[in-house]
Design a protein around this motif. Sequence first.
Motif, PDB file in Angstrom:
ATOM      1  N   PHE A  46       0.830  -1.170  -0.128  1.00 22.86           N
ATOM      2  CA  PHE A  46       0.147   0.132   0.057  1.00 22.86           C
ATOM      3  C   PHE A  46       0.826   1.072  -0.070  1.00 22.86           C
ATOM      4  O   PHE A  46       0.505   2.305  -0.496  1.00 22.86           O
ATOM      5  CB  PHE A  46      -1.035   0.090   1.086  1.00 22.86           C
ATOM      6  N   ASP A  47       2.080   1.052   0.594  1.00 25.93           N
ATOM      7  CA  ASP A  47       2.982   2.255   0.183  1.00 25.93           C
ATOM      8  C   ASP A  47       3.265   2.368  -1.120  1.00 25.93           C
ATOM      9  O   ASP A  47       3.032   3.593  -1.809  1.00 25.93           O
ATOM     10  CB  ASP A  47       4.304   1.868   0.910  1.00 25.93           C
ATOM     11  N   LEU A  48       3.501   1.487  -1.826  1.00 23.15           N
ATOM     12  CA  LEU A  48       3.716   1.503  -3.435  1.00 23.15           C
ATOM     13  C   LEU A  48       2.521   2.199  -4.030  1.00 23.15           C
ATOM     14  O   LEU A  48       2.471   3.027  -4.815  1.00 23.15           O
ATOM     15  CB  LEU A  48       4.008  -0.004  -3.987  1.00 23.15           C
ATOM     16  N   LEU A  49       1.191   1.625  -3.623  1.00 22.01           N
ATOM     17  CA  LEU A  49       0.099   2.257  -4.347  1.00 22.01           C
ATOM     18  C   LEU A  49      -0.102   3.658  -4.172  1.00 22.01           C
ATOM     19  O   LEU A  49      -0.144   4.212  -5.037  1.00 22.01           O
ATOM     20  CB  LEU A  49      -1.412   1.383  -3.441  1.00 22.01           C
ATOM     21  N   THR A  50       0.162   4.184  -2.866  1.00 23.11           N
ATOM     22  CA  THR A  50       0.132   5.600  -2.809  1.00 23.11           C
ATOM     23  C   THR A  50       1.046   6.250  -3.700  1.00 23.11           C
ATOM     24  O   THR A  50       0.748   7.371  -4.161  1.00 23.11           O
ATOM     25  CB  THR A  50       0.525   5.992  -1.370  1.00 23.11           C
ATOM     26  N   ARG A  51       2.205   5.702  -3.933  1.00 25.81           N
ATOM     27  CA  ARG A  51       3.308   6.440  -4.729  1.00 25.81           C
ATOM     28  C   ARG A  51       2.683   6.612  -6.255  1.00 25.81           C
ATOM     29  O   ARG A  51       2.846   7.406  -6.849  1.00 25.81           O
ATOM     30  CB  ARG A  51       4.543   5.563  -4.640  1.00 25.81           C
ATOM     31  N   VAL A  52       2.075   5.088  -6.456  1.00 24.68           N
ATOM     32  CA  VAL A  52       1.553   5.143  -8.126  1.00 24.68           C
ATOM     33  C   VAL A  52       0.395   6.267  -8.105  1.00 24.68           C
ATOM     34  O   VAL A  52       0.520   6.695  -9.154  1.00 24.68           O
ATOM     35  CB  VAL A  52       1.460   3.570  -8.371  1.00 24.68           C
ATOM     36  N   LEU A  53      -0.382   6.244  -7.142  1.00 23.71           N
ATOM     37  CA  LEU A  53      -1.578   7.146  -7.252  1.00 23.71           C
ATOM     38  C   LEU A  53      -1.070   8.379  -7.336  1.00 23.71           C
ATOM     39  O   LEU A  53      -1.593   9.373  -8.019  1.00 23.71           O
ATOM     40  CB  LEU A  53      -2.406   7.031  -5.951  1.00 23.71           C
ATOM     41  N   SER A  54      -0.219   8.981  -6.484  1.00 21.33           N
ATOM     42  CA  SER A  54       0.371  10.206  -6.534  1.00 21.33           C
ATOM     43  C   SER A  54       0.949  10.672  -7.651  1.00 21.33           C
ATOM     44  O   SER A  54       0.826  11.628  -8.508  1.00 21.33           O
ATOM     45  CB  SER A  54       1.174  10.389  -5.423  1.00 21.33           C
ATOM     46  N   ALA A  55       1.838   9.670  -8.370  1.00 21.48           N
ATOM     47  CA  ALA A  55       2.618   9.872  -9.715  1.00 21.48           C
ATOM     48  C   ALA A  55       1.403  10.109 -10.754  1.00 21.48           C
ATOM     49  O   ALA A  55       1.800  10.487 -11.594  1.00 21.48           O
ATOM     50  CB  ALA A  55       3.230   8.715  -9.894  1.00 21.48           C
ATOM     51  N   ASN A  56       0.095   9.622 -10.598  1.00 22.28           N
ATOM     52  CA  ASN A  56      -0.812   9.602 -11.668  1.00 22.28           C
ATOM     53  C   ASN A  56      -1.628  11.026 -11.132  1.00 22.28           C
ATOM     54  O   ASN A  56      -2.853  11.189 -11.654  1.00 22.28           O
ATOM     55  CB  ASN A  56      -1.670   8.544 -11.382  1.00 22.28           C
ATOM     56  N   ALA A  57      -1.120  11.857 -10.675  1.00 20.41           N
ATOM     57  CA  ALA A  57      -1.568  13.142 -10.189  1.00 20.41           C
ATOM     58  C   ALA A  57      -2.568  13.219  -9.249  1.00 20.41           C
ATOM     59  O   ALA A  57      -3.682  14.110  -9.550  1.00 20.41           O
ATOM     60  CB  ALA A  57      -1.919  14.000 -11.512  1.00 20.41           C
ATOM     61  N   LEU A  58      -2.945  12.032  -8.500  1.00 17.01           N
ATOM     62  CA  LEU A  58      -4.051  12.031  -7.532  1.00 17.01           C
ATOM     63  C   LEU A  58      -3.602  12.579  -6.142  1.00 17.01           C
ATOM     64  O   LEU A  58      -2.517  12.235  -5.851  1.00 17.01           O
ATOM     65  CB  LEU A  58      -4.533  10.625  -7.509  1.00 17.01           C
ATOM     66  N   ASP A  59      -4.535  13.157  -5.373  1.00 21.58           N
ATOM     67  CA  ASP A  59      -4.043  13.556  -4.313  1.00 21.58           C
ATOM     68  C   ASP A  59      -4.483  12.578  -3.136  1.00 21.58           C
ATOM     69  O   ASP A  59      -5.699  12.338  -2.983  1.00 21.58           O
ATOM     70  CB  ASP A  59      -4.724  14.929  -3.957  1.00 21.58           C
ATOM     71  N   VAL A  60      -3.674  11.802  -2.455  1.00 19.30           N
ATOM     72  CA  VAL A  60      -3.990  10.529  -1.847  1.00 19.30           C
ATOM     73  C   VAL A  60      -4.222  10.951  -0.422  1.00 19.30           C
ATOM     74  O   VAL A  60      -3.325  11.549   0.146  1.00 19.30           O
ATOM     75  CB  VAL A  60      -3.027   9.606  -1.819  1.00 19.30           C
ATOM     76  N   THR A  61      -5.169  10.452   0.236  1.00 18.33           N
ATOM     77  CA  THR A  61      -5.339  10.639   1.662  1.00 18.33           C
ATOM     78  C   THR A  61      -5.463   9.215   2.158  1.00 18.33           C
ATOM     79  O   THR A  61      -6.282   8.368   1.971  1.00 18.33           O
ATOM     80  CB  THR A  61      -6.675  11.310   2.079  1.00 18.33           C
ATOM     81  N   TYR A  62      -4.231   8.849   2.940  1.00 20.87           N
ATOM     82  CA  TYR A  62      -4.130   7.366   3.266  1.00 20.87           C
ATOM     83  C   TYR A  62      -4.170   7.140   4.924  1.00 20.87           C
ATOM     84  O   TYR A  62      -3.721   7.892   5.559  1.00 20.87           O
ATOM     85  CB  TYR A  62      -2.549   6.762   2.864  1.00 20.87           C
ATOM     86  N   ALA A  63      -4.986   6.261   5.212  1.00 18.71           N
ATOM     87  CA  ALA A  63      -5.316   6.165   6.580  1.00 18.71           C
ATOM     88  C   ALA A  63      -5.104   4.591   6.903  1.00 18.71           C
ATOM     89  O   ALA A  63      -5.359   4.071   6.073  1.00 18.71           O
ATOM     90  CB  ALA A  63      -6.907   6.581   7.241  1.00 18.71           C
ATOM     91  N   ARG A  64      -4.256   4.577   7.885  1.00 24.55           N
ATOM     92  CA  ARG A  64      -4.232   3.062   8.438  1.00 24.55           C
ATOM     93  C   ARG A  64      -4.192   3.051  10.060  1.00 24.55           C
ATOM     94  O   ARG A  64      -3.295   3.863  10.577  1.00 24.55           O
ATOM     95  CB  ARG A  64      -2.559   2.622   7.906  1.00 24.55           C
ATOM     96  N   ASN A  65      -4.960   2.117  10.548  1.00 27.12           N
ATOM     97  CA  ASN A  65      -5.238   2.029  11.955  1.00 27.12           C
ATOM     98  C   ASN A  65      -4.118   1.329  12.758  1.00 27.12           C
ATOM     99  O   ASN A  65      -3.324   0.686  12.116  1.00 27.12           O
ATOM    100  CB  ASN A  65      -6.729   1.473  12.219  1.00 27.12           C
TER     101      ASN A  65
END
Length: 466
Positions: A46-65
């Motif tokens: 999911f760390d990779l996922l946030t990086r890829v989403l961000s690289a696709n110009a998406l503003d990610v809000t990531y929560a992990r409990n």
Amino acid sequence: MYIFDSVKKEKREFIPLQEGKVSLYVCGPTVYDDAHLGHAKSALVFDLLTRVLSANALDVTYARNITDIDDKIIKKAIAQKKDIKDITDFYTDAFHKEMSAIGVSRPDIEPKATESLNAMFEMMQKLIDSGHAYTTKDGDVYFDTASDSEYLTLSKRVQDEDDRQERVESSSLKKNPADFAMWKSVKDGSLTYDSPFGAGRPGWHLECSAMIEKHLAKPDTAFAVDIHGGGADLLFPHHENEAAQTRCSSNHELANYWMHNGFVNIDGEKMSKSLGNSFFLKDALKEYDGEVLRFYLLSTHYRSNFNFNTEDLATAKKRLDKIYRLKKRLFGLAPNSDTTEFQTKLLEALSDDMNVSTALALIDEMLSNANETLDTAGKHKALKKETISNLAYIEKLLGFGVKNPFEYFQFGMDEETKSAIATLMEKRDTAKKEKNFEESDRLRDEILAFGVSLMDTPAGTFWEKV
RNA sequence: GGUGCCAUCGCCAAGUGGUAAGGCCGUAGCCUGCAAAGCUACUAUCCCCAGUUCAAAUCUGGGUGGCACCUCCA
């Protein structure tokens, strides 16, 4: 961007609920023990996922409990005669340190169960008020699965009389064996939390639903979050129950996309606490650079089951080494800011449900091309800059090659050894200059005995830990 | 028992209808004082059987063999 939705069981184009924004919730650890390789894998994915989403110009809000209320924690506290908080703080801190060692960034929001009790109470009350939950005379609160016509649609299970949930939660006060606890009343007092429903502690599934509602959900969207992730084992019952709670207490479904990462097995067997074959991250980090572990754990597609073994880990290291060697060749040069074809292709591969294998193949190809060019036409400044920029892109997108290349190759070597090697290398250098190759080869053997390899280059001689 | 996933070169591993990426290992060569590193070249028809199709690793059916979930679990 394409994501494989593990509930719909198909690869779907990712379309965010709100343009340009992504909300991501991932089930985090229960902090009662050290993190093992499986926790690492999930966090890495999911760390990779946030990086890829961000690289696709998406503003990610990531929560992990952080689950810091749990029977196992309480049990440990009693057994070790410690405060619950001492235990949870200790393991939370260890978790953060270990995650950082494998290059996993902290999520934007990291809610703890102990800090989310009010949100949980609110959700429970709503569910009781709307008839989706009930209180027993013992003071427990159960979710009424029969009240949710959509229950089991997530995991696509068939309700049968032999339901195993009954075996464990065998309270005869439940209306239905499948009903799960949202609040468990505890009478003994000391290790409980106060609530409008009496003293006790919340059921595990409740916290995620409540946290999502509190931190990420938007009121007018069809789903509480864009993406909900976690380990493959969480699909049932955890995510099924979360989904039911959210569905019945609000006007939206829980997640638009569900992502479940595959398991890390050891020697073909599932790693689990009950089997006693857990491989703890902290132990792995003593022997391997965190980035090697990152590379290895990420090198297989996130949905596949992953069979851990040290041979494959060594292979992964060799592959990572190649990135660092090229980095070493170009050390000190600044990247340019051009977007290369390589970078475009790399992002494209990772944007296809995180196809790391294809990404790595592209990287290897880039590495070969760059080395070849450097071998033959070493002076090309523009090409060097382009390569540096490619390496920087790999760092950003995948977190590979982020360290100083010289230090990377010295992992685990103490200062004493390093200076002993340096002394021997000077002597060898002198012997080489005098063309005393017998002596220089003898000295090389002596150096190699430290468990390093030696390489003579136009820029001088370097050693690497094997 | 129920549900689901998987099976690609010695090993790891992409590819999900158009004729098999990449890495490790191995072999040969270039480079090197010799090495190491780097570079170049070479190595699979996709578990089995049947079917659909002009065309299948890729779809369908049936086998066989692994694995996971159904209990806390990443």
